[in-house]
Write a protein that holds these residues in place. Structure first.
Motif: not given
Length: 564
Positions: A50-62
Motif C-alpha cells: 500500500h502506497k498511502v500519500v496525502k490526498f493532494q498528492a494522489r496518483k503520484s506513486t508509480p
C-alpha cells in the motif's frame, strides 16, 4: 457559528467510514481515506504494498505492473525486443540476454506522450471533424425530409388534378345520358298519347254501335259508319335502344405511366467526401482547455444591484458586461466591475422577455412569450427572427455554431419541445425519446432555461418534472438529473437557470434550496455552491469560468469564483 459557504459544499468523504473528510489516498488501491482509517486499510490486505500519500498528492506513486511470469514481482524494466515489462527475476533468467532494455518509467513517459498527442488529435481534429460530419448528415436528413415532403405534396396535387378531370368527364357523360333519356321518353310519350286518342275514339264508336243495335229504326242503322278497317291497322311498335357505357380498360402499368412515375433514387458513398477539420488555434492557445479544479470554498467576487421589481435572467456579453432582464419590459446592460448601468432596451411589443441570450457576434436575443416571437437586438434596432404559430417560446440560447435553440410550449399547454433554428429556418425539432414519450413537461406556469454544453449536448431545466434533461446534438436522451440527496435545505429540487463552463460542467440554479448544483457532462454530482444565495434564477458564466447568478427578490447579480 456555521459558515454557510463552507457547509454548503458536498465535500469528499472517506471510502471506509463514509463520514470523515478525506485527507489521505492509497495509490495502490485507489481508495480515499481519512487519517483514522489509514491503519485499518493497511492491514486489510497485507499482500499488497500500500502506497498511502496525502490526498493532494494522489496518483503520484508509480504503480509498477505485476510480472506475468513471476507472481508478486513488480516490473521496473521494459524489454523493447519482446515489447513486454520485465522484472528482476526475468533478467536473472537470461531470457532477455542481449535484448535492448529500458527503465519502465521512461517507456511510460514515452507512452504518455503518445497518448497525450493522440488525445489532443482526437480533441482538436478528429472529434470536431466528426461533429461537422454529424451536422452535415443531420442537415441532409432535414433537407431530405423537406424534399420528400414536397415530393409527396406534388403527387397528391397531381392526384387531385386527375380527380377533378375525372369528375368533369363523369359529369359530362351523365349529362349526355340525361339528354338521350329525355329525348326517347318524349318520343314514347307522344306515341302513347296517339294510342290513347285512338282508344278513346274506339270506345265512342262501340257506344254508338250498341245504341243502334237495339233499334228497329232502319234510318239510324244505315247512318252508322264503321272505322273498324282503320283500327285494324295497328300502330307501329316503337323499340327504343339504350346506349351502352363501354368503360376503358384500366391497365395498371399503362395507368401508372399516364399518371406519372418516380425516377429511381440512389445512395452513393464517397470515401473522400469529407476531409479532416483543421484545428483553429491562437498562438497562445494550448491543445485543449486547461483542467480547472473546483474550489473547496467558492466566494462572491462582486454584487450588482439591478433595480428590477424581480430579476429573472442574466447573460454575459463579455467578461466586463452583462445583460439582465426581469418582470418588466426593459433589458439592462451593466458594467461588471463598476456595477453601473450602460444601456437599456425596451422590448418591441412592450411585453416582458421570458429569456435572454447573447449570440457569437455579441447581439442580444430575447423571447416574447405573449407575442410568440424570438427577437434580436442589432445596433439598438429590434428585428423579429422567429414567429411561432400555435406555440409560445420560453427559453433561448445561442449555440457554438451560431444556431438558436428555443424551448417552447403549445398553446394548449399539452406539448413542449426544443427547436433548433438557423436564422429563421427550422433545422431540428426535439420532442420525444426513443419510446415516443415526451422529453419535456409542458406548463405555462414555469420558466424553462436552456443551454448548450461544450460537447454539444442540449441541457434544459424542466421545473415541472423537477429535472434537468440532457440530450445529445441529434436529440437522443443522455440522462436526466433529478437531484443530489440530501439537498441543502431538504426541499424539493427546483431547477431553473442553467449554464455550462469550459470544463463541460453543468451548473443548475436550485430555487427552493437556494444553491447551485454542479454536475459533470455525464450527470454525476460534484458539489453545491451556496455563498448566501437568495432565490437564484438565471445563470451564466464568462470566459474565465466566473459564475453570475440572478437573484429574484433582492434584484442582485452575484459574481462567484468557483474554480481555481
Amino acid at each position: 457559528m456555521m459558515d454557510l459557504c463552507t457547509s454548503a459544499q458536498d465535500v469528499m468523504r472517506c471510502d471506509l467510514c463514509e463520514t470523515a473528510v478525506v485527507q489521505m489516498h492509497c495509490d495502490t488501491c485507489l481508495v480515499n481515506l481519512c487519517t483514522a482509517c489509514v491503519g485499518k486499510h493497511m492491514i486489510s490486505d497485507e499482500s499488497k504494498d500500500h502506497k498511502v500519500v496525502k490526498f493532494q498528492a494522489r496518483k503520484s506513486t508509480p504503480l509498477y505492473p505485476v510480472c506475468t511470469s513471476h507472481n508478486k514481482d513488480r516490473c521496473e524494466m521494459y524489454c523493447k525486443q519482446c515489447d513486454i515489462p520485465v522484472c528482476l527475476s526475468c533478467l536473472a533468467s537470461k531470457q532477455h540476454l542481449g535484448h535492448e532494455l529500458s527503465k519502465i518509467l521512461q517507456v511510460l513517459d514515452e507512452k504518455k506522450d503518445i497518448i497525450i498527442k493522440e488525445r489532443n488529435e482526437l480533441i482538436d481534429t478528429i472529434y470536431p471533424t466528426y461533429q461537422d460530419i454529424a451536422s452535415d448528415v443531420q442537415n441532409r436528413m432535414s433537407q431530405f425530409e423537406k424534399e420528400y415532403g414536397d415530393l409527396s405534396t406534388a403527387i397528391t396535387k397531381h392526384g387531385e388534378d386527375w380527380h377533378r378531370e375525372i369528375d368533369k368527364l363523369v359529369k359530362k357523360l351523365k349529362a349526355e345520358v340525361d339528354v338521350m333519356k329525355n329525348t326517347q321518353l318524349q318520343t314514347l310519350q307522344k306515341h302513347l298519347d296517339e294510342i290513347n286518342k285512338t282508344m278513346s275514339d274506339i270506345k265512342e264508336e262501340i257506344n254508338s254501335m250498341e245504341t243502334v243495335t237495339d233499334t228497329n229504326d232502319l234510318s239510324k242503322l244505315f247512318s252508322v259508319t264503321s272505322n273498324v278497317h282503320t283500327y285494324r291497322n295497328l300502330p307501329h311498335k316503337i323499340m327504343p335502344s339504350l346506349p351502352k357505357f363501354i368503360p376503358g380498360k384500366i391497365q395498371g402499368e399503362e395507368l401508372s405511366k399516364l399518371f406519372g412515375v418516380l425516377s429511381s433514387n440512389s445512395l452513393t458513398s464517397d470515401k473522400y467526401g469529407y476531409s479532416m477539420k483543421t484545428p483553429q488555434k491562437s498562438p497562445e492557445a494550448g491543445s485543449s482547455p486547461p483542467v480547472k479544479q473546483l474550489l473547496d470554498k467558492p466566494r462572491t467576487v462582486t454584487t450588482i444591484d439591478t433595480g428590477y421589481g424581480n430579476l429573472c435572467n442574466v447573460a454575459c456579453l463579455s467578461d466586463e458586461e452583462i445583460w439582465t432582464c426581469g418582470r418588466g419590459s426593459i433589458m439592462k446592460l451593466y458594467s461588471i466591475n463598476q456595477g453601473s448601468l450602460l444601456k437599456s432596451i425596451t422590448t418591441k411589443s412592450g411585453n416582458r422577455p421570458y429569456s435572454i441570450a447573447v449570440t457569437k457576434s455579441g447581439d442580444l436575443v430575447y423571447t416574447d412569450y405573449n407575442d410568440r416571437t424570438v427577437n434580436i437586438v442589432k445596433n439598438k434596432k429590434i428585428e423579429e427572427v422567429i414567429r411561432l404559430h400555435n406555440w409560445r417560446p420560453i427559453g433561448v440560447c445561442s449555440t457554438s455554431s451560431g444556431d438558436l435553440l428555443v424551448i417552447m410550449d403549445s398553446d394548449d399547454n399539452k406539448q413542449s419541445k426544443v427547436v433548433r433554428y438557423s436564422g429563421s429556418t427550422e433545422k431540428q425539432s426535439i420532442q420525444f425519446d426513443d419510446k415516443d414519450k415526451p422529453l419535456y413537461s409542458p406548463s405555462s406556469d414555469y420558466l424553462r432555461y436552456i443551454t448548450e454544453n461544450k460537447n454539444l449536448d442540449i441541457c434544459v431545466s424542466d421545473l415541472g418534472a423537477r429535472a434537468v434533461v440532457v440530450v445529445n446534438q441529434v436529440g437522443k436522451l443522455r440522462f436526466r438529473y433529478t437531484e443530489h440527496t440530501p439537498a441543502l435545505k431538504n426541499k424539493p429540487f427546483s431547477p431553473l437557470g442553467i449554464t455550462t463552463d469550459s470544463q463541460s460542467h453543468i451548473l443548475i440554479a436550485d430555487f427552493n434550496n437556494e444553491c447551485v448544483h454542479i454536475i459533470d457532462q455525464d450527470g454525476q454530482f460534484l458539489r453545491y455552491i451556496d455563498c448566501g444565495l437568495s432565490d437564484p434564477l438565471g445563470l451564466c458564466t464568462d470566459t474565465n469560468d466566473n459564475l453570475f447568478v440572478a437573484q429574484l427578490v433582492n434584484k442582485q447579480v452575484k459574481k462567484i469564483k468557483y474554480v481555481q
